[in-house]
Design an enzyme around this catalytic site. Structure first.
Site, PDB file in Angstrom:
ATOM      1  N   GLU A   7      73.769 -16.428  75.043  1.00  0.00           N
ATOM      2  CA  GLU A   7      72.995 -15.456  75.815  1.00  0.00           C
ATOM      3  C   GLU A   7      73.375 -14.033  75.419  1.00  0.00           C
ATOM      4  OE1 GLU A   7      72.900 -13.573  80.254  1.00  0.00           O
ATOM      5  OE2 GLU A   7      73.166 -15.749  80.162  1.00  0.00           O
ATOM      6  N   ASN A  53      79.162 -20.366  83.216  1.00  0.00           N
ATOM      7  CA  ASN A  53      79.160 -20.158  84.667  1.00  0.00           C
ATOM      8  C   ASN A  53      79.975 -21.232  85.384  1.00  0.00           C
ATOM      9  OD1 ASN A  53      77.150 -22.125  86.298  1.00  0.00           O
ATOM     10  ND2 ASN A  53      76.291 -21.783  84.266  1.00  0.00           N
ATOM     11  N   HIS A  73      73.368 -25.914  79.082  1.00  0.00           N
ATOM     12  CA  HIS A  73      74.725 -26.365  78.785  1.00  0.00           C
ATOM     13  C   HIS A  73      75.111 -27.571  79.640  1.00  0.00           C
ATOM     14  CE1 HIS A  73      76.227 -22.449  76.692  1.00  0.00           C
ATOM     15  NE2 HIS A  73      75.696 -23.317  75.861  1.00  0.00           N
ATOM     16  N   HIS A 115      68.958 -19.884  77.481  1.00  0.00           N
ATOM     17  CA  HIS A 115      69.769 -18.710  77.160  1.00  0.00           C
ATOM     18  C   HIS A 115      69.031 -17.718  76.264  1.00  0.00           C
ATOM     19  CE1 HIS A 115      73.175 -21.598  78.079  1.00  0.00           C
ATOM     20  NE2 HIS A 115      73.394 -20.587  78.886  1.00  0.00           N
TER      21      HIS A 115
END
Length: 279
Positions: free
Chosen positions: A124, A219, A40, A72
């Site tokens: 994910e 994240n 990402h 992922h």
């Protein structure tokens, strides 16, 4: 201004591995694609595209030849489709993600209701879910959502690798009241916990916090949320061009952290820009 840079800012092990594999595959193939963006980071994906790595979003769109599986991971159905077409596979799935997939399959196979702490629409999570397809699966993004889980004799608990440990713990406490037997696999990547604790530490010491990483990165978004709770003057940015001089008025200490998919060169560009603003 003083700049405090988080020790673990930038690529984690899984992203370093996936990125290295993707660039090596690009160098050794005349045209290759990845099923979804490899990580990402739009900026890094663009660099891979310049080297001939085309992003596709469905197995049917993969041309004959080779395909890179993103960090992922992919769903079990997509993997079956890929294998059925006898494509060459460069599997860059993060080992921590693969472990979560394996635990989901194990719990489902042994008859546990599977509770997955994560964001349902994240690739994910979609992948992990597909490996627990043979039984009841409950996806919860927050502890209050876990209250809706029906009572079961046995529950198994796992997490998206980038979730916070505190959220996992809180959901575990709720699940204990919902079943007679609770089996927990802590599938949160160690790097995630370390990165989040460093973010808290830096936010407490800073007048302004910059969190660098893709706006589509779970994240990185979580790091920004953690920092904002401690230091409201927190900005989530992707590149140095997004910095604004007015943010730094009255600022003595700038804290900088970055998501697990953020290349080091993007971090360096932000630091360079902050120093120019300071001067």
């Amino acid at each position: 201004m003083t700049i405090l840079l988080a020790r673990s800012a930038g690529f984690c092990f899984g992203v370093k591995r996936a990125t290295r594999m993707a660039f090596e595959a690009a160098d050794s193939h005349d045209g290759i694609c990845s099923l979804g963006p490899i990580i990402h980071s739009p900026q890094l994906v663009e660099k891979l595209e310049e080297k001939g790595v085309v992003v596709v979003h469905a197995v049917k769109d993969i041309p004959e030849g080779a395909v890179i599986i993103r960090s992922h991971g992919v769903t079990s159905g997509e993997l079956k489709e890929i294998n059925a077409r006898d494509l060459e596979v460069v599997d860059a799935t993060c080992p921590f993600v693969k472990s979560a997939q394996d635990y989901a399959a194990l719990l489902s196979r042994e008859g546990y209701g599977v509770v997955l702490v994560g964001e349902r629409e994240h690739p994910e999570v979609q992948g992990i879910l597909s490996y627990a397809a043979s039984g009841d699966v409950f996806v919860v993004a927050a502890p209050d959502e876990a209250e809706a889980i029906p009572r079961r004799k046995r529950l198994g608990l796992i997490a998206q690798t980038t979730q916070s440990f505190e959220t996992l713990r809180q959901v575990a406490d709720i699940c204990l009241k919902k079943c007679q037997e609770l089996r927990i696999f802590n599938t949160i990547c160690d790097a995630t916990s370390v990165r989040q604790e460093e973010a808290r530490e830096i936010a407490r010491k800073s007048d302004l916090v910059l969190v660098i990483g893709g706006f589509n990165s779970a994240n990185t978004t979580r790091l920004a949320q953690i920092c904002t709770e401690i230091q409201p003057r927190t900005h989530h940015i992707e590149t140095a061009e997004q910095l604004r001089a007015e943010w730094f008025q009255g600022v003595v200490t700038v804290g900088i952290t970055a998501g697990a998919s953020t290349p080091r060169w993007l971090i360096d560009e932000v630091i360079h820009r902050v120093r120019n603003i300071s001067n």
